[in-house]
Design a protein around this motif. Sequence first.
Motif, PDB file in Angstrom:
ATOM      1  N   PRO A   1      53.978  37.730  40.393  1.00 28.35           N
ATOM      2  CA  PRO A   1      53.835  39.190  40.250  1.00 28.35           C
ATOM      3  C   PRO A   1      52.545  39.611  39.551  1.00 28.35           C
ATOM      4  CG  PRO A   1      55.249  38.342  38.541  1.00 28.35           C
ATOM      5  CD  PRO A   1      54.873  37.157  39.395  1.00 28.35           C
ATOM      6  N   TYR A   2      51.441  38.994  39.919  1.00 33.50           N
ATOM      7  CA  TYR A   2      50.153  39.358  39.338  1.00 33.50           C
ATOM      8  C   TYR A   2      49.061  39.058  40.365  1.00 33.50           C
ATOM      9  CZ  TYR A   2      49.899  34.314  38.590  1.00 33.50           C
ATOM     10  OH  TYR A   2      49.907  32.955  38.781  1.00 33.50           O
ATOM     11  N   ILE A   3      47.968  39.768  40.264  1.00 38.70           N
ATOM     12  CA  ILE A   3      46.841  39.565  41.178  1.00 38.70           C
ATOM     13  C   ILE A   3      45.850  38.618  40.509  1.00 38.70           C
ATOM     14  CG2 ILE A   3      44.933  40.682  42.397  1.00 38.70           C
ATOM     15  CD1 ILE A   3      46.615  43.240  42.411  1.00 38.70           C
ATOM     16  N   PRO A   4      45.579  37.464  41.126  1.00 41.16           N
ATOM     17  CA  PRO A   4      44.623  36.526  40.509  1.00 41.16           C
ATOM     18  C   PRO A   4      43.211  37.109  40.487  1.00 41.16           C
ATOM     19  CG  PRO A   4      45.195  35.809  42.727  1.00 41.16           C
ATOM     20  CD  PRO A   4      46.090  36.972  42.408  1.00 41.16           C
TER      21      PRO A   4
ATOM     22  N   ASP B   1      36.749  39.898  40.364  1.00 47.26           N
ATOM     23  CA  ASP B   1      37.491  40.421  41.514  1.00 47.26           C
ATOM     24  C   ASP B   1      38.540  39.397  41.923  1.00 47.26           C
ATOM     25  OD1 ASP B   1      38.191  41.606  44.156  1.00 47.26           O
ATOM     26  OD2 ASP B   1      36.462  42.868  43.730  1.00 47.26           O
ATOM     27  N   ASN B   2      39.429  39.810  42.836  1.00 45.02           N
ATOM     28  CA  ASN B   2      40.482  38.898  43.288  1.00 45.02           C
ATOM     29  C   ASN B   2      40.081  38.101  44.528  1.00 45.02           C
ATOM     30  OD1 ASN B   2      40.497  41.162  44.944  1.00 45.02           O
ATOM     31  ND2 ASN B   2      42.662  41.005  45.390  1.00 45.02           N
TER      32      ASN B   2
ATOM     33  N   ASN C   1      42.761  35.988  34.310  1.00 40.52           N
ATOM     34  CA  ASN C   1      43.952  36.749  33.905  1.00 40.52           C
ATOM     35  C   ASN C   1      45.210  35.898  34.052  1.00 40.52           C
ATOM     36  OD1 ASN C   1      43.925  36.693  36.731  1.00 40.52           O
ATOM     37  ND2 ASN C   1      45.065  38.608  36.882  1.00 40.52           N
ATOM     38  N   LYS C   2      45.075  34.604  33.777  1.00 41.06           N
ATOM     39  CA  LYS C   2      46.209  33.695  33.923  1.00 41.06           C
ATOM     40  C   LYS C   2      47.356  34.133  33.009  1.00 41.06           C
ATOM     41  CE  LYS C   2      47.296  28.772  34.026  1.00 41.06           C
ATOM     42  NZ  LYS C   2      46.780  27.404  33.763  1.00 41.06           N
ATOM     43  N   PRO C   3      48.544  34.386  33.583  1.00 44.55           N
ATOM     44  CA  PRO C   3      49.658  34.886  32.762  1.00 44.55           C
ATOM     45  C   PRO C   3      50.217  33.812  31.827  1.00 44.55           C
ATOM     46  CG  PRO C   3      50.410  34.421  34.986  1.00 44.55           C
ATOM     47  CD  PRO C   3      48.917  34.229  34.997  1.00 44.55           C
ATOM     48  N   LYS C   4      50.718  34.239  30.682  1.00 45.33           N
ATOM     49  CA  LYS C   4      51.333  33.314  29.726  1.00 45.33           C
ATOM     50  C   LYS C   4      52.803  33.142  30.109  1.00 45.33           C
ATOM     51  CE  LYS C   4      48.148  34.692  26.071  1.00 45.33           C
ATOM     52  NZ  LYS C   4      47.993  35.307  24.733  1.00 45.33           N
ATOM     53  N   LYS C   5      53.031  32.221  31.042  1.00 45.25           N
ATOM     54  CA  LYS C   5      54.367  32.073  31.627  1.00 45.25           C
ATOM     55  C   LYS C   5      55.408  31.643  30.598  1.00 45.25           C
ATOM     56  CE  LYS C   5      52.673  31.092  36.271  1.00 45.25           C
ATOM     57  NZ  LYS C   5      52.580  30.115  37.371  1.00 45.25           N
TER      58      LYS C   5
END
Length: 201
Positions: free
Chosen positions: A55-58, A115-116, A165-169
């Motif tokens: 649920p995030y845009i790399p 950018d993605n 923007n790597k999420p902190k899972k």
Amino acid sequence: MIKERICLENKDIIQNDEIDLKELIKLLWNNRMFIMLFTFFVTLMSILYLFYFKPYIPIFKGTLLVQIGEYNNQLDSVNLIEKPYNLKYILEKDFNCIIEIPNRSYGLLEISVEDNAREKIENKINEIYNKIIEIEKEKINLYKDKEYFNTKKIGKIKIGDQLINKPKKRLMIIISFVTSFLLSIFLVFFINFLKDLKREM
């Protein structure tokens, strides 16, 4: 007599509080399976959502180092065709990018674009570079009678493989677990409240 009455009333209050607390603990214990299953299910759904649906845009980051063009004046000293801070202001305003001036450098600019899509990053950096060339051409007309060196790229455009923007899972899973656990306790109390309300009616 008054003191004895106050003491008795205080004892009654304390006993009532103890009874209420015991009842609450008993209620939670009797519904422990619901609490565990609810917490497990919500946490599992969060894990699946994070790892499979993403649920995030790399977002990737690309950079290019540029040497600003120079010219020789009458005193045989080298001058930049355009000042780095002027270019920084113009480019950041027109392209919504990040322009950095490396420390202890002369005439260097680092163009950064996020950018993605890698292709978009490369195209935008090239647009920015072409804008620098365009600005330079306007200035070169002032130095036609002098020796000058055009702006040039130093190396190639570098686009990192790591997401910026790597999420902190792990943190998100912990938050999901704690939140679902607290929510399950709230639901137990709320359902019990509705049952009591129904009995009174």
